[in-house]
Design an enzyme around this catalytic site. Structure first.
Site, PDB file in Angstrom:
ATOM      1  N   ASP A   1     -53.405 -34.173 -16.335  1.00 29.41           N
ATOM      2  CA  ASP A   1     -54.643 -34.242 -17.129  1.00 29.41           C
ATOM      3  C   ASP A   1     -54.344 -33.966 -18.607  1.00 29.41           C
ATOM      4  O   ASP A   1     -53.457 -33.140 -18.927  1.00 29.41           O
ATOM      5  CB  ASP A   1     -55.628 -33.190 -16.561  1.00 29.41           C
ATOM      6  CG  ASP A   1     -57.055 -33.409 -17.037  1.00 29.41           C
ATOM      7  OD1 ASP A   1     -57.399 -34.555 -17.363  1.00 29.41           O
ATOM      8  OD2 ASP A   1     -57.829 -32.428 -17.055  1.00 29.41           O
TER       9      ASP A   1
ATOM     10  N   HIS B   1     -65.208 -37.089 -18.198  1.00 29.62           N
ATOM     11  CA  HIS B   1     -64.713 -35.714 -18.365  1.00 29.62           C
ATOM     12  C   HIS B   1     -65.920 -34.803 -18.553  1.00 29.62           C
ATOM     13  O   HIS B   1     -67.023 -35.268 -18.842  1.00 29.62           O
ATOM     14  CB  HIS B   1     -63.793 -35.642 -19.580  1.00 29.62           C
ATOM     15  CG  HIS B   1     -62.429 -36.201 -19.315  1.00 29.62           C
ATOM     16  ND1 HIS B   1     -61.294 -35.438 -19.325  1.00 29.62           N
ATOM     17  CD2 HIS B   1     -62.038 -37.448 -18.979  1.00 29.62           C
ATOM     18  CE1 HIS B   1     -60.251 -36.204 -19.036  1.00 29.62           C
ATOM     19  NE2 HIS B   1     -60.673 -37.436 -18.824  1.00 29.62           N
TER      20      HIS B   1
HETATM   21  P1  13P Z   1     -65.241 -29.270 -17.391  1.00 29.08           P
HETATM   22  O1  13P Z   1     -64.380 -28.084 -17.662  1.00 29.08           O
HETATM   23  O2  13P Z   1     -66.417 -29.339 -18.289  1.00 29.08           O
HETATM   24  O3  13P Z   1     -65.574 -29.429 -15.962  1.00 29.08           O
HETATM   25  O4  13P Z   1     -64.361 -30.549 -17.793  1.00 29.08           O
HETATM   26  C1  13P Z   1     -63.207 -30.818 -17.052  1.00 29.08           C
HETATM   27  C2  13P Z   1     -62.434 -31.949 -17.590  1.00 29.08           C
HETATM   28  O5  13P Z   1     -62.961 -32.850 -18.214  1.00 29.08           O
HETATM   29  C3  13P Z   1     -60.996 -31.962 -17.290  1.00 29.08           C
HETATM   30  O6  13P Z   1     -60.318 -32.952 -17.952  1.00 29.08           O
END
Ligand code: 13P
Length: 279
Positions: free
Chosen positions: A81, A208
């Site tokens: 990620d 996201h």
């Molecule tokens: P949140 O922390 O708002 O759930 O977002 C997670 C995210 O987009 C990980 O890439």
């Protein structure tokens, strides 16, 4: 079962469903996500953020995911990620991640195109899918990923179409009003913008900032082409608050707390998988 992302993504896109992509940072969160997927018999993405490289190396993340995936029958894909470092992305591809996100969203459009295309050329030779990002999400205080000066810049449908054509990217993360972390006020999720991007893009789109997004908005987003939804903050906040409550009355051995944290992760992830599938 340890799998590559390609088939999962295509299936989700063509059946108008979204696959949950859940961030993990240690054995408890990884195993809890896998347990939730197994219980609901759903494929899942276990998302290891470049942010968490101080918790674990890429090598350990791959080895641990393969071991956990072996104990579960459902398809589990390891995704890298938000990584803006090309060398780290290339290393993840080489080590066997099933999917990677090259995040060039802070670069100029042309630089983002150039770097994403380089990554796609290499990743596709190894059958690894690539996610990129256009536009930018704001981040709230509870976010562990973004920073306070992250600006909200909506993704343009026209740029998205060009970007996809120039790079050959497999999935595109878009900015339509979700934030990293929990929302301060009422979220303003621009599904009208998303619908335009979806029409122009013709590839799976990624949302996201899943944490705290109203359920009806998540469903609308899935109906407008979102095929992967990322959740991080809510997993952390839920497990931390359950841990705090538990320790107020109990004095467990650490091994017992670890089992509990695996269960609490499972609970919050189950809630999201059910939502994404009941759409
Ligand atoms: P949140 O922390 O708002 O759930 O977002 C997670 C995210 O987009 C990980 O890439």
């Amino acid at each position: 079962m340890y799998v590559n992302f390609r088939n999962m993504l295509k299936e989700a896109y063509s059946s108008h469903q979204a696959i949950g992509s859940f961030n993990w940072y240690n054995f408890e969160t990884l195993a809890g996500i896998a347990d939730a997927a197994e219980k609901l018999q759903s494929p899942v993405i276990v998302s290891f953020g470049a942010k968490y490289l101080s918790n674990m190396s890429l090598e350990t993340a791959v080895a641990l995911t393969k071991a956990v995936a072996k104990e579960h029958s459902v398809p589990i894909c390891l995704h890298l990620d938000h990584c803006s470092d090309k060398l780290t992305v290339l290393k993840a591809i080489d080590l066997g991640f099933g999917s990677v996100m090259y995040d060039g969203s802070k670069l100029s459009f042309d630089e983002n195109v150039m770097n994403t295309k380089d990554i796609c050329d290499i990743a596709h030779d190894s059958n690894v899918t690539v996610e990129a990002e256009l536009g930018s999400l704001a981040a709230s205080e509870s976010s562990h990923e973004g920073s306070a000066d992250d600006k909200e810049i909506y993704t343009s449908a026209e740029d998205a179409a060009k970007f996809i054509r120039y790079t050959g990217v497999d999935a595109l993360a878009v900015s339509i009003g979700t934030v990293h972390g929990m929302y301060k006020g009422t979220p303003n999720i621009r599904t009208d913008i998303l619908a335009g991007i979806n029409e122009a893009a013709g590839i799976p789109l990624v949302l996201h900032g899943g944490s705290g997004t109203p359920e009806d908005k998540l469903i609308e987003c899935i109906n407008c082409g979102i095929s992967k939804i990322n959740v991080n903050t809510e997993i952390s906040e839920y497990v931390i608050s359950r841990t705090r409550e538990y320790l107020e009355t109990e004095h467990p051995h650490y091994s017992v707390l670890s089992l509990k944290q695996r269960e609490w992760t499972q609970e919050v992830v189950e809630k999201y998988i059910r939502l994404f599938e009941n759409n």
